[in-house]
Design a protein around this motif. Sequence first.
Motif, PDB file in Angstrom:
ATOM      1  N   PRO A   1     -12.145   2.055   5.882  1.00 44.81           N
ATOM      2  CA  PRO A   1     -11.276   1.159   5.874  1.00 44.81           C
ATOM      3  C   PRO A   1      -9.941   1.503   4.884  1.00 44.81           C
ATOM      4  O   PRO A   1      -8.905   1.194   5.206  1.00 44.81           O
ATOM      5  CB  PRO A   1     -11.839  -0.163   5.468  1.00 44.81           C
ATOM      6  CG  PRO A   1     -13.111  -0.145   5.581  1.00 44.81           C
ATOM      7  CD  PRO A   1     -13.129   1.264   5.632  1.00 44.81           C
ATOM      8  N   ILE A   2     -10.235   2.316   3.890  1.00 47.83           N
ATOM      9  CA  ILE A   2      -9.260   2.854   3.082  1.00 47.83           C
ATOM     10  C   ILE A   2      -8.305   3.863   3.593  1.00 47.83           C
ATOM     11  O   ILE A   2      -7.038   3.946   3.691  1.00 47.83           O
ATOM     12  CB  ILE A   2      -9.906   3.384   1.729  1.00 47.83           C
ATOM     13  CG1 ILE A   2     -10.477   2.285   0.807  1.00 47.83           C
ATOM     14  CG2 ILE A   2      -8.865   4.139   0.761  1.00 47.83           C
ATOM     15  CD1 ILE A   2     -11.251   2.702  -0.251  1.00 47.83           C
TER      16      ILE A   2
ATOM     17  N   LEU B   1       0.868  -1.239   0.156  1.00 51.09           N
ATOM     18  CA  LEU B   1      -0.012  -0.142   0.132  1.00 51.09           C
ATOM     19  C   LEU B   1       1.047   1.173   0.062  1.00 51.09           C
ATOM     20  O   LEU B   1       0.652   2.285  -0.730  1.00 51.09           O
ATOM     21  CB  LEU B   1      -0.819   0.044   1.088  1.00 51.09           C
ATOM     22  CG  LEU B   1      -1.825   0.999   1.346  1.00 51.09           C
ATOM     23  CD1 LEU B   1      -2.946   0.994  -0.123  1.00 51.09           C
ATOM     24  CD2 LEU B   1      -3.018   1.065   2.491  1.00 51.09           C
ATOM     25  N   SER B   2       1.860   1.107   0.763  1.00 49.30           N
ATOM     26  CA  SER B   2       2.870   2.324   0.802  1.00 49.30           C
ATOM     27  C   SER B   2       3.424   2.676  -0.753  1.00 49.30           C
ATOM     28  O   SER B   2       3.620   3.969  -0.934  1.00 49.30           O
ATOM     29  CB  SER B   2       4.107   2.180   1.706  1.00 49.30           C
ATOM     30  OG  SER B   2       4.557   0.938   1.117  1.00 49.30           O
ATOM     31  N   ASP B   3       3.348   1.804  -1.589  1.00 49.78           N
ATOM     32  CA  ASP B   3       3.968   2.201  -2.809  1.00 49.78           C
ATOM     33  C   ASP B   3       2.965   3.211  -3.679  1.00 49.78           C
ATOM     34  O   ASP B   3       3.408   3.594  -4.769  1.00 49.78           O
ATOM     35  CB  ASP B   3       3.945   0.896  -3.689  1.00 49.78           C
ATOM     36  CG  ASP B   3       5.203  -0.020  -3.129  1.00 49.78           C
ATOM     37  OD1 ASP B   3       5.995   0.404  -2.613  1.00 49.78           O
ATOM     38  OD2 ASP B   3       5.291  -1.253  -3.488  1.00 49.78           O
ATOM     39  N   LEU B   4       1.749   3.382  -3.161  1.00 54.68           N
ATOM     40  CA  LEU B   4       0.521   4.088  -3.742  1.00 54.68           C
ATOM     41  C   LEU B   4       0.619   5.382  -3.113  1.00 54.68           C
ATOM     42  O   LEU B   4      -0.436   6.340  -3.510  1.00 54.68           O
ATOM     43  CB  LEU B   4      -0.683   3.528  -3.747  1.00 54.68           C
ATOM     44  CG  LEU B   4      -0.906   1.976  -4.423  1.00 54.68           C
ATOM     45  CD1 LEU B   4      -2.198   1.330  -4.222  1.00 54.68           C
ATOM     46  CD2 LEU B   4      -0.477   2.259  -5.903  1.00 54.68           C
TER      47      LEU B   4
ATOM     48  N   ALA C   1      -2.040   3.734   8.266  1.00 53.29           N
ATOM     49  CA  ALA C   1      -0.982   2.673   8.851  1.00 53.29           C
ATOM     50  C   ALA C   1       0.256   2.585   8.074  1.00 53.29           C
ATOM     51  O   ALA C   1       1.068   2.320   8.318  1.00 53.29           O
ATOM     52  CB  ALA C   1      -1.907   1.464   8.939  1.00 53.29           C
ATOM     53  N   ALA C   2      -0.298   2.953   6.733  1.00 53.04           N
ATOM     54  CA  ALA C   2       0.912   2.931   5.759  1.00 53.04           C
ATOM     55  C   ALA C   2       1.853   4.004   5.612  1.00 53.04           C
ATOM     56  O   ALA C   2       2.861   4.196   4.857  1.00 53.04           O
ATOM     57  CB  ALA C   2       0.437   2.457   4.301  1.00 53.04           C
ATOM     58  N   GLY C   3       1.167   5.378   6.257  1.00 52.12           N
ATOM     59  CA  GLY C   3       2.157   6.440   6.546  1.00 52.12           C
ATOM     60  C   GLY C   3       1.790   7.788   5.569  1.00 52.12           C
ATOM     61  O   GLY C   3       2.719   8.406   5.485  1.00 52.12           O
ATOM     62  N   PHE C   4       0.644   7.436   5.082  1.00 52.03           N
ATOM     63  CA  PHE C   4       0.107   8.677   4.049  1.00 52.03           C
ATOM     64  C   PHE C   4      -1.466   8.849   4.065  1.00 52.03           C
ATOM     65  O   PHE C   4      -2.096   7.798   4.800  1.00 52.03           O
ATOM     66  CB  PHE C   4       0.610   8.385   2.740  1.00 52.03           C
ATOM     67  CG  PHE C   4       0.003   7.174   1.938  1.00 52.03           C
ATOM     68  CD1 PHE C   4      -1.201   7.490   1.033  1.00 52.03           C
ATOM     69  CD2 PHE C   4       0.249   5.892   2.085  1.00 52.03           C
ATOM     70  CE1 PHE C   4      -1.607   6.625   0.401  1.00 52.03           C
ATOM     71  CE2 PHE C   4      -0.310   4.877   1.608  1.00 52.03           C
ATOM     72  CZ  PHE C   4      -1.199   5.222   0.536  1.00 52.03           C
TER      73      PHE C   4
ATOM     74  N   VAL D   1      -3.521  -6.293  -2.304  1.00 52.58           N
ATOM     75  CA  VAL D   1      -2.799  -5.118  -1.554  1.00 52.58           C
ATOM     76  C   VAL D   1      -2.184  -5.698  -0.127  1.00 52.58           C
ATOM     77  O   VAL D   1      -3.008  -6.612   0.575  1.00 52.58           O
ATOM     78  CB  VAL D   1      -4.006  -4.041  -1.225  1.00 52.58           C
ATOM     79  CG1 VAL D   1      -3.104  -2.974  -0.362  1.00 52.58           C
ATOM     80  CG2 VAL D   1      -4.376  -3.306  -2.309  1.00 52.58           C
ATOM     81  N   ARG D   2      -1.059  -5.372   0.240  1.00 55.75           N
ATOM     82  CA  ARG D   2      -0.563  -5.783   1.336  1.00 55.75           C
ATOM     83  C   ARG D   2      -0.077  -4.690   2.414  1.00 55.75           C
ATOM     84  O   ARG D   2       0.239  -3.599   1.731  1.00 55.75           O
ATOM     85  CB  ARG D   2       0.595  -6.847   1.006  1.00 55.75           C
ATOM     86  CG  ARG D   2       0.303  -7.943   0.048  1.00 55.75           C
ATOM     87  CD  ARG D   2      -0.497  -8.917   0.911  1.00 55.75           C
ATOM     88  NE  ARG D   2      -0.789 -10.001   0.171  1.00 55.75           N
ATOM     89  CZ  ARG D   2      -1.891 -10.360  -0.381  1.00 55.75           C
ATOM     90  NH1 ARG D   2      -2.930  -9.410  -0.423  1.00 55.75           N
ATOM     91  NH2 ARG D   2      -2.133 -11.663  -1.084  1.00 55.75           N
ATOM     92  N   HIS D   3       0.258  -5.213   3.413  1.00 52.99           N
ATOM     93  CA  HIS D   3       1.074  -4.154   4.522  1.00 52.99           C
ATOM     94  C   HIS D   3       0.383  -2.645   4.438  1.00 52.99           C
ATOM     95  O   HIS D   3       1.157  -1.805   4.117  1.00 52.99           O
ATOM     96  CB  HIS D   3       2.402  -4.256   4.255  1.00 52.99           C
ATOM     97  CG  HIS D   3       3.079  -5.430   4.139  1.00 52.99           C
ATOM     98  ND1 HIS D   3       2.989  -6.451   5.047  1.00 52.99           N
ATOM     99  CD2 HIS D   3       3.542  -6.058   2.949  1.00 52.99           C
ATOM    100  CE1 HIS D   3       3.392  -7.458   4.548  1.00 52.99           C
ATOM    101  NE2 HIS D   3       4.016  -7.154   3.438  1.00 52.99           N
ATOM    102  N   PRO D   4      -0.965  -2.269   4.994  1.00 51.74           N
ATOM    103  CA  PRO D   4      -1.949  -3.388   5.248  1.00 51.74           C
ATOM    104  C   PRO D   4      -2.845  -3.738   4.213  1.00 51.74           C
ATOM    105  O   PRO D   4      -2.810  -2.914   3.222  1.00 51.74           O
ATOM    106  CB  PRO D   4      -2.804  -2.926   6.546  1.00 51.74           C
ATOM    107  CG  PRO D   4      -2.375  -1.409   6.109  1.00 51.74           C
ATOM    108  CD  PRO D   4      -1.317  -1.131   5.490  1.00 51.74           C
TER     109      PRO D   4
END
Length: 297
Positions: A207-208, A187-190, A214-217, A261-264
């Motif tokens: 949830p989005i 998810l952080s890649d997006l 949680a992924a920092g953005f 999608v991963r992490h998370p």
Amino acid sequence: MLDVRRMQVLRAVVVSGSVTAAATHLGYTPSAVSQQVAALEKEAGIALLERAGRGVRPTAAGRLLTEHAAVIGRHLAEAETALADLRAGRTGRLTIRYFASVGPTMLAPALARLRDQYPGVIVDPRLSEPGDPQAEVERGQADLAIVVRRPSDDVRPGVRVLHLHDDTYRAVLPTAHPLAAHEAIHLSDLAGEPWVGSEPPGPCLEPIIDACAAAGFTPDFVARSEDYTTAQGFVAAGLGVSLIPRLGLATRHPGVVIRPVRHPEPVRAVYAAARESSLTQPVVRALIDALTDAPRS
């Protein structure tokens, strides 16, 4: 007011021709039968039986009440049969509220299975209006509603919510996107991408937002659509990337690729909401079981 049970006692006396025979048929004592007839005569204000040799026969009033007692007896038997059919799920009507993406994916196969199990039940599925469909369940305007809810959401009085399915979100990318070649997307890649919104504010959007946090953005929404097909069209046109739940991807646009999608991994929870009293009905329980077992897209 005339007592219906006493009218049936009178009918038994008239049909059998004596108090003693009626008592034997009803499982009462002769004195109990006589007391019931005497009480009915008091209610009617007129004699209902008269002596005839060793037995009794009805007066004109007695014949009148006996005829009505026979009609009432038939109606009661019909009512008992209808009630037994309803209780067993052989007849009745089931009103369902559902949201769009669950219709073709979960509800349709569940209703097909329900029809095979309970062919005599009329099923009325309708798309939920804006607002909380649990209110209709609470008021008795719907027997069951399929909803997306958060664990912290309140449950209306007399309503129980039962978990059906965890619907995971998928990344939707243009076919030429550099990440399209990946089997799964972190998810952080997006984080730096423009985003196409696919959900209205509420339990489907949260949830989005929570997963991105949680992924920092925080996602940068440059276009919004509350329709999954339109959202895919925006992505295919290169306006941005999107997250869409699996149940919303039954129809896929040829100009996009879909990746886990991963992490998370964002997830929305799908529930059935039904009145506590409805859960005793076999047909309602069967529908919930069918929804739980329904194939996913």
